[in-house]
Design a protein around this motif. Sequence first.
Motif, PDB file in Angstrom:
ATOM      1  N   THR A 185       2.379  -4.521 -12.644  1.00 45.23           N
ATOM      2  CA  THR A 185       1.976  -5.889 -13.544  1.00 45.23           C
ATOM      3  C   THR A 185       2.104  -7.102 -13.088  1.00 45.23           C
ATOM      4  O   THR A 185       3.242  -7.579 -12.376  1.00 45.23           O
ATOM      5  CB  THR A 185       2.884  -5.974 -14.949  1.00 45.23           C
ATOM      6  N   ALA A 197       2.829   1.638  -3.269  1.00 42.12           N
ATOM      7  CA  ALA A 197       2.028   2.140  -4.650  1.00 42.12           C
ATOM      8  C   ALA A 197       1.760   3.724  -4.310  1.00 42.12           C
ATOM      9  O   ALA A 197       1.895   4.502  -5.329  1.00 42.12           O
ATOM     10  CB  ALA A 197       0.697   1.402  -4.454  1.00 42.12           C
ATOM     11  N   PRO A 204      -2.285   3.901  -8.637  1.00 40.73           N
ATOM     12  CA  PRO A 204      -3.371   3.285  -7.854  1.00 40.73           C
ATOM     13  C   PRO A 204      -3.657   2.042  -7.491  1.00 40.73           C
ATOM     14  O   PRO A 204      -2.769   1.159  -8.511  1.00 40.73           O
ATOM     15  CB  PRO A 204      -4.497   3.462  -9.105  1.00 40.73           C
ATOM     16  N   ILE A 205      -3.603   1.434  -6.288  1.00 42.94           N
ATOM     17  CA  ILE A 205      -3.697   0.112  -5.856  1.00 42.94           C
ATOM     18  C   ILE A 205      -4.977  -0.708  -6.248  1.00 42.94           C
ATOM     19  O   ILE A 205      -6.207   0.118  -6.031  1.00 42.94           O
ATOM     20  CB  ILE A 205      -3.538  -0.070  -4.267  1.00 42.94           C
ATOM     21  N   ASP A 206      -5.168  -1.880  -6.582  1.00 40.52           N
ATOM     22  CA  ASP A 206      -6.008  -2.602  -6.933  1.00 40.52           C
ATOM     23  C   ASP A 206      -5.940  -3.838  -6.111  1.00 40.52           C
ATOM     24  O   ASP A 206      -5.079  -4.366  -6.069  1.00 40.52           O
ATOM     25  CB  ASP A 206      -5.959  -2.969  -8.569  1.00 40.52           C
ATOM     26  N   VAL A 207      -7.170  -4.208  -5.766  1.00 38.86           N
ATOM     27  CA  VAL A 207      -7.113  -5.354  -4.783  1.00 38.86           C
ATOM     28  C   VAL A 207      -6.934  -6.475  -5.447  1.00 38.86           C
ATOM     29  O   VAL A 207      -6.368  -7.424  -4.494  1.00 38.86           O
ATOM     30  CB  VAL A 207      -8.419  -5.594  -4.154  1.00 38.86           C
ATOM     31  N   THR A 208      -6.673  -6.688  -6.619  1.00 42.96           N
ATOM     32  CA  THR A 208      -6.271  -8.058  -7.452  1.00 42.96           C
ATOM     33  C   THR A 208      -4.669  -8.215  -7.212  1.00 42.96           C
ATOM     34  O   THR A 208      -4.429  -9.327  -7.582  1.00 42.96           O
ATOM     35  CB  THR A 208      -6.815  -7.905  -8.921  1.00 42.96           C
ATOM     36  N   VAL A 209      -4.092  -7.197  -6.897  1.00 37.27           N
ATOM     37  CA  VAL A 209      -2.572  -7.196  -6.653  1.00 37.27           C
ATOM     38  C   VAL A 209      -1.981  -7.615  -5.434  1.00 37.27           C
ATOM     39  O   VAL A 209      -0.854  -8.073  -4.969  1.00 37.27           O
ATOM     40  CB  VAL A 209      -1.865  -6.223  -7.288  1.00 37.27           C
ATOM     41  N   ALA A 241      -5.898  -8.167   2.312  1.00 41.51           N
ATOM     42  CA  ALA A 241      -5.310  -6.617   2.057  1.00 41.51           C
ATOM     43  C   ALA A 241      -4.240  -6.506   3.116  1.00 41.51           C
ATOM     44  O   ALA A 241      -3.760  -5.447   3.051  1.00 41.51           O
ATOM     45  CB  ALA A 241      -6.333  -5.554   1.867  1.00 41.51           C
ATOM     46  N   TYR A 282       0.854  -1.178   0.122  1.00 44.88           N
ATOM     47  CA  TYR A 282      -0.035   0.117   0.027  1.00 44.88           C
ATOM     48  C   TYR A 282       0.875   1.390  -0.079  1.00 44.88           C
ATOM     49  O   TYR A 282       0.575   2.209  -0.806  1.00 44.88           O
ATOM     50  CB  TYR A 282      -0.981  -0.044   1.292  1.00 44.88           C
ATOM     51  N   ARG A 290      -1.993 -14.213 -10.444  1.00 47.01           N
ATOM     52  CA  ARG A 290      -3.060 -13.861  -9.833  1.00 47.01           C
ATOM     53  C   ARG A 290      -3.616 -14.987  -9.272  1.00 47.01           C
ATOM     54  O   ARG A 290      -3.915 -16.151  -9.713  1.00 47.01           O
ATOM     55  CB  ARG A 290      -4.203 -13.374 -11.003  1.00 47.01           C
TER      56      ARG A 290
END
Length: 213
Positions: A200, A170, A176-181, A211, A167, A204
């Motif tokens: 990238t 980034a 921008p942080i995405d929960v998928t990472v 989180a 967190y 996944r």
Amino acid sequence: MSQNAPTHTPAGGLDRLVEIAATQPLAPACDHFYFLRHGQTGRNALRIFQSVDEPLSELGLQQAAHAAELLAGEPIRTIVCSDARRAFDTAHTVAATLRLTPTAQAELRERNFGALIGTSSANIDWACEPEGGETLTQFVARKRAALDAALKQPAPVLVVAHGGTLYALAALLGVPIDVTVLGNAQPLRFSRSGPTWAITPLLRHVDGASALA
């Protein structure tokens, strides 16, 4: 610091984290590096704030081994990790495959949540001020210094640390942080085009992305 437990909202306080990070962004000289959150622990699965000696679960050990396989083809020259057991053990699993020796740094540990350790992190508020722990400002400042030092090592660098580190990282890079990472042991490649950084995922997970480290 407040003597009372804060009122949590789901993933609360991240806007404040971004605001703090924006006052002194990170500007590494490298044009790419790698990041790996540690494998899952028992308290990750239960969503409980953890101490530094929390070990990887059986699933976490499997995730670390899988991450090692995915990173084996990457041109990593240096591994820097948190000295918290879950990150340290994940880093050494990867390092064995890459034939490297990790450098452990206490400054890369997860945020110290003080009196909240051992309690539920389900509704974490990053802007809280836990008794006996770090404020968000202190945490971001520590992470900035630790990441700046790590990314000055021979490149490409792999940083193995925590969800909170991700967190902060980034935010410090303006990504921008995405929960998928945010999945445990999910390898990420950070790359820069001009002044703009992007993330990238090399993997996944489908087992859910807790989180919090």
